[in-house]
Design an enzyme around this catalytic site. Structure first.
Site, PDB file in Angstrom:
ATOM      1  N   PRO A  96       0.420  -1.241   0.042  1.00 43.46           N
ATOM      2  CA  PRO A  96       0.241  -0.130  -0.027  1.00 43.46           C
ATOM      3  C   PRO A  96       1.004   1.296   0.159  1.00 43.46           C
ATOM      4  CG  PRO A  96       0.147  -0.846   2.255  1.00 43.46           C
ATOM      5  CD  PRO A  96       0.754  -2.254   1.231  1.00 43.46           C
ATOM      6  N   GLY A  97       0.313   2.046  -1.250  1.00 47.47           N
ATOM      7  CA  GLY A  97       1.459   3.488  -0.996  1.00 47.47           C
ATOM      8  C   GLY A  97       0.242   4.563  -0.732  1.00 47.47           C
ATOM      9  N   TYR A 104      -5.317  11.771 -15.661  1.00 46.45           N
ATOM     10  CA  TYR A 104      -6.393  10.710 -15.773  1.00 46.45           C
ATOM     11  C   TYR A 104      -7.608  10.937 -15.609  1.00 46.45           C
ATOM     12  CZ  TYR A 104      -1.743   8.405 -13.623  1.00 46.45           C
ATOM     13  OH  TYR A 104      -0.323   8.383 -13.321  1.00 46.45           O
ATOM     14  N   CYS A 134      -0.004  27.914 -17.876  1.00 47.96           N
ATOM     15  CA  CYS A 134      -0.915  28.065 -19.297  1.00 47.96           C
ATOM     16  C   CYS A 134      -1.204  27.236 -20.088  1.00 47.96           C
ATOM     17  CB  CYS A 134       0.472  29.005 -20.065  1.00 47.96           C
ATOM     18  SG  CYS A 134       0.417  30.422 -19.572  1.00 47.96           S
TER      19      CYS A 134
END
Length: 463
Positions: A321-322, A364, A391
């Protein structure tokens, strides 16, 4: 939203059809505990606080934008994962989500191991005192220098990802007179319910060695053929931000099937299996993540059941897990610069950060929540798009949200659940300065990663 849902989904047009939006929340001032770190609240004046410190004080002392990390929340989540899996399994924090020397020390103190995927991450881990034997090195294209560094340091595992790497690592280990423990990363052919760019177990992608094509079995033969390599087990990772356990069940079944074939062909029962990470978190109130204890019980049951069916001893299980640890522990604090209503569409709210400190929305189509945190408001809700100052028309922080209609320049906004992949993927686009990471605990705040300065930019630009 079902558990297979995810905040990264198909792109939609700039203007969504009428009826797409859910109704505004009943209380724009509420801070849903599902998406905020555990010590976040509002004080008597309506100002948001974290670990007892109000955001106005944090903004005045550390500036904006800034990542504000709840240390006790991080530690409690790390402990929850450690306790859920217990002494018979290993929890490796996935350092790519966010890594710093302070994070490494917290992990070490809470009894977690660490997964790194570059020489830079390895350097930080070792500099902060993580024992090398509790470090695992990933990566689909590790350089000879990275492998050399890992072998010399004595990392606990190298997760090999190609035939070339097997030969490269074997030669380096032999030269140093060590037997390097390795896992083989396999591609199990599982289509995880997530965004295409963060699904990593289908066949057509860069990671791993294919089970169905025979590459994984050939990699096993090659590793076993090198006296300088010790094959400890098989690694599988099916993707990121996943809520549905079904993919893990299919992956475990296929990995255990490979373990059985290795036993039958080579007479070896491998002692370890790593099912990776990728479990999702709540970015919005609609997300429904699982708790570590539920995940641990489900994975352990899957592995035991599949091993029993194959007449194998259950191997030691590892997970990585991160995001599930660090993601919910931080929010990004911004100051509003402009408020631009577009009649019949929405209001654009520009903040003093953007895609340089959070690229995930542009990359994403990730969804986030946002709240006015410097005060409360009784104004009517207005549909907004929170954007940055870069921009690019795709410089969007929160695509669709409701904020009070009296929002004004100088107000402070906070976007929760930005602990994972935001600072790690931050850039200097438009020569923006990367924000600091401010750790808060028990009424005190300290910088653990300082804000970049103009001198930093000029120091790198040698002319």
């Amino acid at each position: 939203m079902s558990r297979s849902a995810h905040p990264a989904g198909p792109r939609h047009g700039d203007v969504l059809p009428e009826g797409h939006y859910q109704a505004p929340p009943a209380d724009l001032n509420a801070l849903d505990p599902k998406v905020w770190s555990r010590t976040v609240a509002r004080d008597a004046d309506g100002v948001a606080t974290v670990a007892g410190i109000d955001v106005k004080t944090l903004a005045a002392e550390f500036g904006t934008p800034a990542y504000v990390m709840d240390e006790e929340d991080f530690r409690s989540r790390a402990r929850a994962w450690r306790d859920a899996f217990g002494a018979d399994a290993d929890v490796y924090y996935a350092g790519k989500a966010f890594l710093s020397k302070a994070i490494v020390r917290w992990l070490h103190e809470e009894g977690l191991n660490l997964d790194v995927c570059s020489a830079g991450e390895l350097v930080v881990a070792l500099a902060a005192g993580m024992p090398a034997e509790r470090i695992s090195l990933h990566g689909n294209n590790k350089s000879a220098d990275e492998l050399e560094h890992a072998v010399k340091a004595g990392v606990g595992h190298v997760v090999v990802d190609s035939y070339e790497e097997i030969e490269r690592l074997a030669a380096i280990a032999a030269r140093h007179g060590v037997r390097q423990p390795v896992l083989i990363r396999v591609t199990v052919g599982v289509e995880a319910h997530t965004h295409e760019f963060i699904a990593t177990a289908h066949e057509d992608q860069k990671f791993g060695l294919s089970l169905t094509g025979g590459a994984a079995a050939e990699a096993v033969r090659r590793v076993l053929g090198h006296a300088s390599l010790e094959l400890r087990g098989i690694h599988s990772h099916i993707g990121s931000q996943i809520f549905d356990m079904a993919g893990f069940e299919v992956a475990a079944r296929r990995v255990v099937g490979l373990l059985a074939r290795i036993r039958d062909e080579h007479g070896v029962e491998l002692p370890e299996i790593d099912l990776g990470g990728g479990l999702g978190i709540a970015y919005t109130s609609d997300d429904d993540p699982r708790e570590p204890a539920e995940i641990a019980a489900a994975l352990a049951d899957i592995v035991r059941r599949e091993c029993a069916a194959a007449n194998l001893n259950a191997p030691r299980l590892s997970v990585e897990p991160g995001r599930a640890i660090v993601g919910p522990t931080a929010f990004t604090l911004y100051e509003v610069g402009t408020v631009k209503p577009l009649e019949g569409l929405r209001t654009y709210v520009s903040v003093d950060g953007g895609m340089s400190d959070n690229i995930r929305t542009a990359l994403y189509d990730a969804e986030y929540s946002v709240a006015l945190v410097s005060r409360t408001s009784d104004a009517e809700p207005m549909l907004v798009r929170v954007v940055g100052k870069h921009c690019e028309s795709g410089d969007i922080v929160v695509r669709d949200a409701f904020l009070p209609a009296d929002l004004a320049p100088g107000d402070l906004l906070a976007v929760p659940a930005t602990g994972a992949y935001c600072r790690s993927m931050a850039s200097n686009y438009n020569h923006a300065l990367k924000p600091p990471v401010v750790a808060v605990k028990d009424g005190a705040a300290r910088v653990i990663v300082r804000r970049e300065t103009e001198e930093d930019l000029l120091r790198l630009d040698i002319g």
